[in-house]
Design an enzyme around this catalytic site. Structure first.
Site, PDB file in Angstrom:
ATOM      1  N   HIS A 194       2.982  -1.861  -3.125  1.00 12.99           N
ATOM      2  CA  HIS A 194       2.699  -2.883  -2.324  1.00 12.99           C
ATOM      3  C   HIS A 194       1.850  -3.840  -3.189  1.00 12.99           C
ATOM      4  O   HIS A 194       1.641  -5.155  -2.665  1.00 12.99           O
ATOM      5  CB  HIS A 194       2.336  -2.591  -1.034  1.00 12.99           C
ATOM      6  CG  HIS A 194       3.056  -1.672  -0.162  1.00 12.99           C
ATOM      7  ND1 HIS A 194       4.264  -2.190   0.324  1.00 12.99           N
ATOM      8  CD2 HIS A 194       2.793  -0.611   0.212  1.00 12.99           C
ATOM      9  CE1 HIS A 194       4.917  -1.287   0.603  1.00 12.99           C
ATOM     10  NE2 HIS A 194       3.934  -0.334   0.622  1.00 12.99           N
ATOM     11  N   GLY A 212       5.840  -1.773   5.162  1.00 17.53           N
ATOM     12  CA  GLY A 212       6.735  -1.985   6.361  1.00 17.53           C
ATOM     13  C   GLY A 212       5.758  -1.991   7.463  1.00 17.53           C
ATOM     14  O   GLY A 212       6.075  -2.576   8.724  1.00 17.53           O
TER      15      GLY A 212
END
Length: 283
Positions: A194, A212
């Site tokens: 990320h 997510g």
């Protein structure tokens, strides 16, 4: 290579966490609360003098064991791990302060076949350390894109929530920030996918993707605004399927039906990023 029995019984460390009002406020800020300075309904979540109230989706980061799938002993190809589905059940309002215990375990493994990946089901129970009271249960489906063909069972697979026919009743647009993943990871979700362009490229993405569970937080914000009037105790259950990644800086449009069904898409690419969602709110 995954060893079915070993992974199914893998010991994920118990997590004891002391929560403070600062943690609750930081979580709310990390999923985008407070971006409208004139919306007084958000103040209890981001200003301690008005609360703090705890966003119920914080259950996904409380007592979080970290990126345990990266432990070589699991046999998982950690670079190719993708969060597939998330489920949350709130048994009681989450506390803004105090000690909690998170206990996570693997509950199932599904082998989709060589070259098709695998599904890992896990569950986390969050309890109050002082009283033993169960506060929340969260469930995750993790897609192990590089680990199919280990000889495990082909089911059972948790079915997705059905989606209604027709147009949604409510549409909510909420922006994300370019640096949002750097903040969100400080909640304990430290997968380098990320934030690191090199890791993202190895995983097949053109740039780092938003967590997510950060997308889930943004969607929960929209649901709380429209179905729960920002009451922290209103949300009882939530489940969804992640269908495509969000890139930091994109706008998440949550499409909501009054029966609690929902999905979300990014406005800039018109791509559905969350599907088969369902939320249950108290009256």
């Amino acid at each position: 290579m995954i060893d079915y029995d070993k992974l199914l019984n893998f010991k994920i460390p118990e997590v004891r966490q002391t929560l403070t009002a600062r943690d609750a406020v930081f979580y709310a800020l990390s999923i985008g609360f407070g971006q409208d300075p004139m919306d007084a309904r958000q103040l209890p979540y981001v200003a301690t003098h008005k609360g703090p109230a705890v966003v119920p989706a914080m259950a996904v980061v409380i007592g979080h064991p970290g990126f345990w799938a990266a432990d070589p002993a699991t046999g998982i190809d950690a670079v190719k791990v993708v969060h597939g589905e998330q489920r949350i059940t709130l048994h009681a309002p989450l506390p803004a302060s105090g000690e909690v215990i998170g206990r996570t375990r693997v509950t199932g493994l599904v082998d989709k076949g060589e070259g098709k990946g695998a599904l890992l089901y896990s569950e986390k129970e969050i309890t109050d350390a002082a009283t033993g009271k169960l506060l929340a249960t969260t469930g995750s489906t993790t897609f192990l894109r590089g680990d199919g063909g280990f000889g495990g069972p082909s089911g059972p697979v948790i079915p997705p929530n059905p989606m209604p026919e027709g147009a949604p009743d409510i549409v909510v647009d909420l922006p994300t920030r370019l640096e949002q993943a750097f903040y969100y990871r400080l909640n304990g979700d430290d997968n380098p996918l990320h934030i690191d362009p090199e890791i993202a490229a190895k995983a097949g993405f053109p740039r780092p993707i938003l967590h997510g569970l950060c997308t889930l937080g943004v969607v929960t914000h929209a649901l709380m605004r429209e179905l729960g009037d920002y009451r922290p105790e209103a949300l009882k259950k939530l489940s969804l399927r992640f269908s495509s990644p969000v890139y930091p800086g994109e706008t998440i449009r949550t499409e909501i039906w009054k029966n609690g069904a929902f999905r979300a898409r990014v406005v800039e690419r018109d791509v559905v990023v969350v599907n088969n969602g369902h939320a249950e709110f108290a009256a």
